[in-house]
Design a protein around this motif. Structure first.
Motif, mmCIF file in Angstrom:
data_model
loop_
_atom_site.group_PDB
_atom_site.id
_atom_site.type_symbol
_atom_site.label_atom_id
_atom_site.label_comp_id
_atom_site.label_asym_id
_atom_site.label_seq_id
_atom_site.Cartn_x
_atom_site.Cartn_y
_atom_site.Cartn_z
ATOM 1 N N LYS A 76 0.835 -1.214 0.000
ATOM 2 C CA LYS A 76 0.000 0.000 0.000
ATOM 3 C C LYS A 76 0.861 1.253 0.000
ATOM 4 O O LYS A 76 0.600 2.209 -0.746
ATOM 5 C CB LYS A 76 -0.920 -0.009 1.232
ATOM 6 N N TYR A 130 3.298 1.083 -3.468
ATOM 7 C CA TYR A 130 2.662 0.951 -4.785
ATOM 8 C C TYR A 130 1.274 1.580 -4.844
ATOM 9 O O TYR A 130 0.663 1.605 -5.914
ATOM 10 C CB TYR A 130 2.553 -0.536 -5.173
ATOM 11 N N ASN A 131 0.787 2.053 -3.701
ATOM 12 C CA ASN A 131 -0.562 2.627 -3.627
ATOM 13 C C ASN A 131 -1.614 1.625 -4.121
ATOM 14 O O ASN A 131 -2.592 1.981 -4.776
ATOM 15 C CB ASN A 131 -0.656 3.924 -4.441
ATOM 16 N N VAL A 132 -1.376 0.372 -3.771
ATOM 17 C CA VAL A 132 -2.273 -0.722 -4.163
ATOM 18 C C VAL A 132 -2.705 -1.479 -2.914
ATOM 19 O O VAL A 132 -1.876 -1.785 -2.048
ATOM 20 C CB VAL A 132 -1.570 -1.685 -5.153
ATOM 21 N N ILE A 139 -4.122 -4.891 -1.269
ATOM 22 C CA ILE A 139 -4.278 -6.326 -1.517
ATOM 23 C C ILE A 139 -4.956 -6.964 -0.311
ATOM 24 O O ILE A 139 -4.944 -6.423 0.798
ATOM 25 C CB ILE A 139 -2.927 -7.021 -1.788
ATOM 26 N N THR A 172 -2.230 -8.979 -8.236
ATOM 27 C CA THR A 172 -3.208 -7.967 -8.632
ATOM 28 C C THR A 172 -3.946 -7.469 -7.397
ATOM 29 O O THR A 172 -4.368 -8.268 -6.556
ATOM 30 C CB THR A 172 -4.222 -8.541 -9.640
ATOM 31 N N GLY A 173 -4.059 -6.154 -7.282
ATOM 32 C CA GLY A 173 -4.787 -5.536 -6.188
ATOM 33 C C GLY A 173 -5.627 -4.383 -6.701
ATOM 34 O O GLY A 173 -5.801 -4.211 -7.917
ATOM 35 N N ARG A 174 -6.121 -3.573 -5.788
ATOM 36 C CA ARG A 174 -6.945 -2.425 -6.181
ATOM 37 C C ARG A 174 -6.130 -1.152 -6.083
ATOM 38 O O ARG A 174 -5.606 -0.824 -5.021
ATOM 39 C CB ARG A 174 -8.180 -2.337 -5.279
ATOM 40 N N ASP A 175 -6.014 -0.457 -7.204
ATOM 41 C CA ASP A 175 -5.307 0.817 -7.240
ATOM 42 C C ASP A 175 -6.099 1.834 -6.423
ATOM 43 O O ASP A 175 -7.272 2.106 -6.715
ATOM 44 C CB ASP A 175 -5.169 1.293 -8.690
ATOM 45 N N PRO A 223 -8.632 -2.505 -10.737
ATOM 46 C CA PRO A 223 -7.610 -3.539 -10.539
ATOM 47 C C PRO A 223 -6.284 -3.147 -11.180
ATOM 48 O O PRO A 223 -6.270 -2.552 -12.268
ATOM 49 C CB PRO A 223 -8.215 -4.769 -11.220
ATOM 50 N N LYS A 224 -5.187 -3.483 -10.514
ATOM 51 C CA LYS A 224 -3.864 -3.157 -11.046
ATOM 52 C C LYS A 224 -2.896 -4.293 -10.745
ATOM 53 O O LYS A 224 -2.835 -4.784 -9.618
ATOM 54 C CB LYS A 224 -3.358 -1.857 -10.420
ATOM 55 N N ILE A 267 0.921 -5.711 -10.369
ATOM 56 C CA ILE A 267 2.279 -5.257 -10.057
ATOM 57 C C ILE A 267 3.169 -6.478 -9.836
ATOM 58 O O ILE A 267 2.677 -7.590 -9.597
ATOM 59 C CB ILE A 267 2.328 -4.356 -8.802
#
Length: 336
Positions: free
Chosen positions: A194, A197-199, A201, A228-231, A237-238, A240
């Motif tokens: 988080k 990557y600002n994502v 999971i 894959t997580g949430r941007d 979904p994004k 990384i």
């Protein structure tokens, strides 16, 4: 089936059960799924775990254990009852009626937390409940003869807690515990992803990262995993890719705190027992001990030989089974 003995490792992440001569009969996540509309359990264990993060608002997947102790009494009792029913059905034992049950608990559990475990286990159908400290059970399950007058240092890294104990003559000479273990590693990974990557999971993805590329000590070859997580910026979904070096960095503070706990235990160990431990080394048990390089890291910090027990995940539950057959000896030592 009446009159049987059941040993339970009531872990924060997983519950394991062993029955008499049948060996380990259950190893499933410590999760229960409840339909809040009718206040009824619809799944436990693996079935409930698959629902985490995927349920409608009426259904809740709950972890009733936190930091090695019961945090949700009612659902812990329902989960245990469900697991006892499952092993009766799956192992062809029929309905299990009033078994004698031994449950492992963290070494620093307080009286209120002990009573919660005892009461929940009785409500789940036990006729008699015995408690055993996790490091004692882990040592027995790892093949250590704890009845002899020699010092042994056991480090049990579970899901919610890490317990360090010096054991001799069937009892705990010294024990220390910290609420940092496998689940904290998962949390560290989620926070790192988080922050960097600002994502966002989920906990299942974090656990997969830990198992696939997590490490406490540098790997010979760097490894990578795509997730894959949430941007958090777009809400979409994004995908990384993260490296083992990043994940080692993410968990480094927690791993360091576990190492410091081991150092603290060694510093407080009586000289004669410390001499024994210098000869016998340190034994690692628990699922968290499987983190790549954990044994190397503790060995580097302490200067002692560190041995990973055979099948470290099941040491505690196997220890409860052996302890159930030697209850009188352990009661004399004040272990149960």
């Amino acid at each position: 089936m009446a009159g049987i003995d059941i040993g339970i490792d009531l872990g924060t992440a997983n519950v394991q059960m062993v029955v008499d001569d049948k060996g380990i009969v259950l190893n499933e996540p410590s999760v229960v799924a409840v339909d809040n509309r009718i206040d009824e359990v619809i799944a436990v264990g693996n079935d409930a775990y698959r629902m985490i993060g995927r349920t409608p608002k009426e259904i809740e997947a709950i972890r009733p254990m936190m930091n090695g102790v019961i945090s949700d009494y009612d659902n812990a009792e329902k989960m245990l009852r469900g697991f006892i029913s499952i092993i009766g059905e799956k192992k062809g034992m029929g309905k299990i009626v009033m078994p004698r049950i031994m449950v492992s608990v963290p070494s620093k559990i307080n009286d209120i937390e002990k009573k919660a475990v005892e009461d929940a286990t009785r409500q789940a159908g036990a006729r008699e409940v015995l408690l055993i400290e996790e490091p004692i059970a882990a040592a027995i399950g790892a093949g250590i003869d704890i009845t002899k007058p020699g010092g042994h240092l056991v480090v049990d890294i579970g899901g919610g807690t890490t317990d360090v104990a010096v054991i001799s003559l069937g009892g705990t000479v010294l024990s220390k515990s910290i609420k940092i273990a496998g689940n904290k590693f998962d949390e560290d990974i989620r926070r790192y992803i988080k922050r960097n990557y600002n994502v966002m999971i989920g906990e299942r993805t974090a656990e997969r990262i830990k198992k696939d590329i997590g490490c406490a000590y540098s790997r010979q070859e760097e490894r990578f995993v795509k997730i894959t997580g949430r941007d958090l910026a777009s809400g979409l979904p994004k995908a990384i890719t993260v490296s083992s070096i990043e994940i080692m960095d993410a968990m480094s503070i927690s791993v360091g705190q576990i190492c410091n706990l081991v150092i603290s235990a060694l510093q407080d160990t009586p000289p004669e027992l410390a001499s024994d431990i210098a000869d016998t080394g340190i034994v690692l048990t628990g699922g968290g001990a499987l983190l790549y390089g954990m044994d190397k890291k503790i060995s580097e910090i302490t200067g002692l030989v560190v041995r990973l027990a055979d099948d470290p995940i099941s040491c505690v539950v196997r220890g409860t089974a052996i302890a159930l057959s030697s209850v009188e000896i352990l009661e004399m030592a004040g272990t149960v």
